[in-house]
Structure formats: C-alpha cells, structure tokens
Design a protein around this motif. Sequence first.
Motif, PDB file in Angstrom:
ATOM      1  N   ASP A  49     -72.456 -62.042 -49.684  1.00 28.59           N
ATOM      2  CA  ASP A  49     -72.080 -62.304 -48.292  1.00 28.59           C
ATOM      3  C   ASP A  49     -71.980 -60.962 -47.581  1.00 28.59           C
ATOM      4  OD1 ASP A  49     -70.781 -62.837 -45.870  1.00 28.59           O
ATOM      5  OD2 ASP A  49     -69.514 -64.393 -46.756  1.00 28.59           O
ATOM      6  N   ASP A  51     -71.563 -60.562 -44.236  1.00 28.30           N
ATOM      7  CA  ASP A  51     -70.851 -60.647 -42.961  1.00 28.30           C
ATOM      8  C   ASP A  51     -69.552 -59.846 -42.965  1.00 28.30           C
ATOM      9  OD1 ASP A  51     -72.725 -62.246 -41.673  1.00 28.30           O
ATOM     10  OD2 ASP A  51     -71.823 -64.107 -42.401  1.00 28.30           O
ATOM     11  N   LYS A  86     -76.221 -64.082 -47.643  1.00 27.49           N
ATOM     12  CA  LYS A  86     -75.676 -64.775 -46.470  1.00 27.49           C
ATOM     13  C   LYS A  86     -75.392 -63.707 -45.423  1.00 27.49           C
ATOM     14  CE  LYS A  86     -71.586 -67.275 -44.901  1.00 27.49           C
ATOM     15  NZ  LYS A  86     -71.096 -66.259 -43.952  1.00 27.49           N
ATOM     16  N   SER A  87     -75.929 -63.921 -44.225  1.00 32.28           N
ATOM     17  CA  SER A  87     -75.652 -63.027 -43.110  1.00 32.28           C
ATOM     18  C   SER A  87     -75.767 -63.825 -41.820  1.00 32.28           C
ATOM     19  CB  SER A  87     -76.615 -61.836 -43.097  1.00 32.28           C
ATOM     20  OG  SER A  87     -76.305 -60.992 -42.012  1.00 32.28           O
ATOM     21  N   ASP A  88     -74.701 -64.521 -41.487  1.00 35.13           N
ATOM     22  CA  ASP A  88     -74.695 -65.298 -40.249  1.00 35.13           C
ATOM     23  C   ASP A  88     -74.652 -64.385 -39.034  1.00 35.13           C
ATOM     24  OD1 ASP A  88     -74.711 -67.648 -41.729  1.00 35.13           O
ATOM     25  OD2 ASP A  88     -72.521 -67.815 -41.724  1.00 35.13           O
ATOM     26  N   GLU A  89     -74.006 -63.231 -39.166  1.00 35.30           N
ATOM     27  CA  GLU A  89     -73.844 -62.305 -38.043  1.00 35.30           C
ATOM     28  C   GLU A  89     -75.136 -61.561 -37.712  1.00 35.30           C
ATOM     29  OE1 GLU A  89     -70.639 -59.836 -39.333  1.00 35.30           O
ATOM     30  OE2 GLU A  89     -69.148 -61.409 -39.072  1.00 35.30           O
ATOM     31  N   GLU A  90     -75.927 -61.260 -38.719  1.00 33.77           N
ATOM     32  CA  GLU A  90     -77.175 -60.521 -38.506  1.00 33.77           C
ATOM     33  C   GLU A  90     -78.227 -60.975 -39.523  1.00 33.77           C
ATOM     34  OE1 GLU A  90     -78.649 -55.941 -37.894  1.00 33.77           O
ATOM     35  OE2 GLU A  90     -76.513 -56.343 -38.038  1.00 33.77           O
ATOM     36  N   PRO A  91     -78.838 -62.142 -39.289  1.00 29.18           N
ATOM     37  CA  PRO A  91     -79.786 -62.713 -40.257  1.00 29.18           C
ATOM     38  C   PRO A  91     -80.962 -61.796 -40.601  1.00 29.18           C
ATOM     39  CG  PRO A  91     -79.239 -64.312 -38.559  1.00 29.18           C
ATOM     40  CD  PRO A  91     -78.628 -63.006 -38.144  1.00 29.18           C
TER      41      PRO A  91
END
Length: 107
Positions: A49, A51, A86-91
């Motif tokens: 992860d 993020d 996982k990188s929801d903030e900076e895919p």
Amino acid sequence: MSVAQLVVTKRFSEYPAGRYRADGSFSGEVFREDLLVPLLAKHDEVHIDLDGAMGYGSSFLEEAFGGLVRVRRLSPDQLHRQLRFKSDEEPALIDEIWFYIDGAASR
C-alpha cells in the motif's frame, strides 16, 4: 497461500527518499533490502500500500523495485506473480514501478 501486507507509511516511512543506504534511513536500498526482500522470500504474495506518503522520487522507486531485478536478480515474471500494489492517491505510481521492474531486465 501466504500473503504479506506492507503499508509503506506504517512499516517504513511517510517520507521515503533517496536511492542508497548512504542517502538516509528511508532510501530505496533500505526499503528493498530490509523489508521487501525478506517478505518476498517468506511469502507467496506481497501487497504493498503506497498511499499516505509525501511522495516517491524516481530514484527511490527505481532502487527499491528495479533493484530487485538488477541487484537481487529476481525475474520480472516472478515479481509480477508476487507483488500487488495499491495507490488510490496516485495510481500512476503503479505503472512507474512496473516500468522500473520490467526495464531493469534489459540492463
């Protein structure tokens, strides 16, 4: 199947930076050697992860992930099987990491 969860900001730092151990305690080399390599050796999959960090420099990412191929001689195919990101903030970070892993095989 054994799966390890690695939240970078909890297990490593909110401020990952630098390429080599000499660059500081939160460099890509430290991340790779002290956290990532042992997890890959022990688990079938490692879920990372990304993020919450205050950014990831290209030198950190290339050393941490491309170094798995360049230095540790792990194959990109093996890493595609073992690593999940996982990188929801900076895919776009995920594509950048795979770029370094896949590109390191040609060096």
